[in-house]
Design an enzyme around this catalytic site. Structure first.
Site, PDB file in Angstrom:
ATOM      1  N   LYS A  54     -42.889  20.302 -57.657  1.00 26.80           N
ATOM      2  CA  LYS A  54     -42.916  19.756 -59.020  1.00 26.80           C
ATOM      3  C   LYS A  54     -43.033  20.899 -60.027  1.00 26.80           C
ATOM      4  O   LYS A  54     -42.370  20.892 -61.067  1.00 26.80           O
ATOM      5  CB  LYS A  54     -44.094  18.779 -59.171  1.00 26.80           C
ATOM      6  CG  LYS A  54     -43.891  17.474 -58.403  1.00 26.80           C
ATOM      7  CD  LYS A  54     -45.153  16.609 -58.360  1.00 26.80           C
ATOM      8  CE  LYS A  54     -44.929  15.379 -57.480  1.00 26.80           C
ATOM      9  NZ  LYS A  54     -46.134  14.556 -57.285  1.00 26.80           N
ATOM     10  N   GLN A  98     -52.464  14.632 -58.084  1.00 24.94           N
ATOM     11  CA  GLN A  98     -51.725  14.438 -56.832  1.00 24.94           C
ATOM     12  C   GLN A  98     -52.545  13.564 -55.882  1.00 24.94           C
ATOM     13  O   GLN A  98     -53.729  13.797 -55.667  1.00 24.94           O
ATOM     14  CB  GLN A  98     -51.402  15.793 -56.190  1.00 24.94           C
ATOM     15  CG  GLN A  98     -50.549  15.709 -54.939  1.00 24.94           C
ATOM     16  CD  GLN A  98     -49.134  15.162 -55.194  1.00 24.94           C
ATOM     17  OE1 GLN A  98     -48.573  15.324 -56.268  1.00 24.94           O
ATOM     18  NE2 GLN A  98     -48.559  14.526 -54.196  1.00 24.94           N
ATOM     19  N   ASP A 121     -47.347   9.674 -64.469  1.00 26.10           N
ATOM     20  CA  ASP A 121     -47.081   8.925 -63.233  1.00 26.10           C
ATOM     21  C   ASP A 121     -46.923   7.424 -63.505  1.00 26.10           C
ATOM     22  O   ASP A 121     -46.516   6.675 -62.621  1.00 26.10           O
ATOM     23  CB  ASP A 121     -48.234   9.105 -62.237  1.00 26.10           C
ATOM     24  CG  ASP A 121     -47.976  10.213 -61.224  1.00 26.10           C
ATOM     25  OD1 ASP A 121     -46.830  10.346 -60.781  1.00 26.10           O
ATOM     26  OD2 ASP A 121     -48.935  10.922 -60.868  1.00 26.10           O
TER      27      ASP A 121
HETATM   28  N1  GUN Z   1     -48.446  11.305 -53.878  1.00 30.89           N
HETATM   29  C1  GUN Z   1     -47.338  10.788 -53.326  1.00 30.89           C
HETATM   30  N2  GUN Z   1     -46.482  10.372 -54.281  1.00 30.89           N
HETATM   31  C2  GUN Z   1     -47.062  10.650 -55.458  1.00 30.89           C
HETATM   32  C3  GUN Z   1     -46.663  10.454 -56.816  1.00 30.89           C
HETATM   33  O1  GUN Z   1     -45.589   9.936 -57.145  1.00 30.89           O
HETATM   34  N3  GUN Z   1     -47.545  10.878 -57.748  1.00 30.89           N
HETATM   35  C4  GUN Z   1     -48.734  11.435 -57.427  1.00 30.89           C
HETATM   36  N4  GUN Z   1     -49.534  11.803 -58.429  1.00 30.89           N
HETATM   37  N5  GUN Z   1     -49.133  11.622 -56.195  1.00 30.89           N
HETATM   38  C5  GUN Z   1     -48.298  11.225 -55.224  1.00 30.89           C
END
Ligand code: GUN
Length: 292
Positions: A54, A98, A121
């Site tokens: 990311k 995360q 998110d």
């Molecule tokens: N862990 C797995 N997928 C995601 C996501 O889309 N966002 C976040 N913050 N954590 C994740």
């Protein structure tokens, strides 16, 4: 029939190029560089890889990213202190915590603490509510990525019967809501199936579009697919050091008309949508959000 491969990597690369132009224009006209703050708690190697990807994508698009690494012994209150700092930092536009978090930290409490204007998110109940009502501030990254793939692949979603496998807050529930809305890559009739669904294959065999998001490797087999259906695989499962989806790719691609690979399907789209949400958050911070 051999399915067309829906190349998420290529679609995401295209979207990111366009986004980089938008970021550059935004930064030039406002003197504000969009900024994503990511929080990573603990040492889970898969989460570390996701966060790094990311961040790399942010860098390539002209978005500033900062990483806040916390040890897995951090208390819930310790994590909340950091979130409040980031909520109050005007140079930060998006906050990403995360997941998963260590078991002693309540995920819901932490995610609810992220200010809705920085919730890239789209996990905060205010943003989920807006999305469900069809007036989104942000769209959740993975379902939005799926929708963009359907759109760019020219798949007829309006009037189709879509079956979503999985009812998670991250993918299944919002995906179903977004497919049922009015609008592009939507207007579908939707069924959500889950671990307690009876006669699952009878339902999936009627689907024009299947979105698999259950986290079980190769769960969706060829006998569960109507010939010509479109199969979107959200799963990322590690099996003997290999990444496999929730769909039994080889046999299913002999029956479906189009299918997303794993890796290289939905995953890259999730990241592209995160970048887009970060730009949206930066626009919101300067009062320049364009409602479409
Ligand atoms: N862990 C797995 N997928 C995601 C996501 O889309 N966002 C976040 N913050 N954590 C994740």
């Amino acid at each position: 029939m051999t399915a067309a491969i829906i190349d998420g990597k290529a679609v995401a690369a295209d979207l990111r190029l366009k986004l980089a132009d938008e970021v550059s224009e935004f930064t030039r006209t406002t003197n504000v560089q969009p900024h994503l703050a990511a929080i990573l708690v603990g040492e889970d190697p898969a989460s570390a890889v996701y966060v790094r990807n990311k961040q790399k994508a942010c860098d390539k698009s002209g978005i500033r990213s900062t990483l806040h690494r916390l040890p897995d012994v951090i208390t819930e209150d310790g994590l909340l202190v950091l979130i409040h700092q980031l909520n109050n930092d005007p140079s930060v536009h998006g906050i990403l915590v995360q997941l998963p978090l260590p078991a002693h930290i309540r995920e819901q409490v932490v995610l609810d603490a992220v200010t809705p204007l920085k919730d890239v998110d789209c996990f905060h109940p205010e943003n989920v509510g807006l999305m469900v009502q069809g007036r989104p501030r942000f769209l959740p990254c993975t379902p939005h990525g799926v929708q963009q793939l359907l759109l760019t692949s020219g798949i007829q979603v309006a009037g189709s019967y879509a079956v979503v496998l999985g009812r998670s807050e991250i993918v299944g529930k919002p995906m179903a809501m977004m497919l049922v809305q009015r609008g592009a890559a939507a207007d579908a009739t939707v069924t959500v199936c889950h671990s307690r669904t009876k006669n699952l294959a009878d339902i999936t065999r009627q689907a024009d579009i299947i979105v698999a998001a259950i986290g079980k490797p190769r769960f969706v087999t060829a006998d569960m697919i109507k010939p010509g259906a479109v199969v979107i695989d959200v799963g990322i499962n590690r099996v003997e050091d290999k990444l496999v989806g929730d769909v039994d790719y080889g046999p299913v691609s002999e029956v479906a008309s189009a299918i997303t690979p794993v890796p290289g399907g939905v995953g890259p789209m999730t990241i592209a949508m995160l970048l887009q949400n970060t730009l949206t958050a930066a626009r919101l911070s300067v009062g320049r959000e364009v409602h479409g």
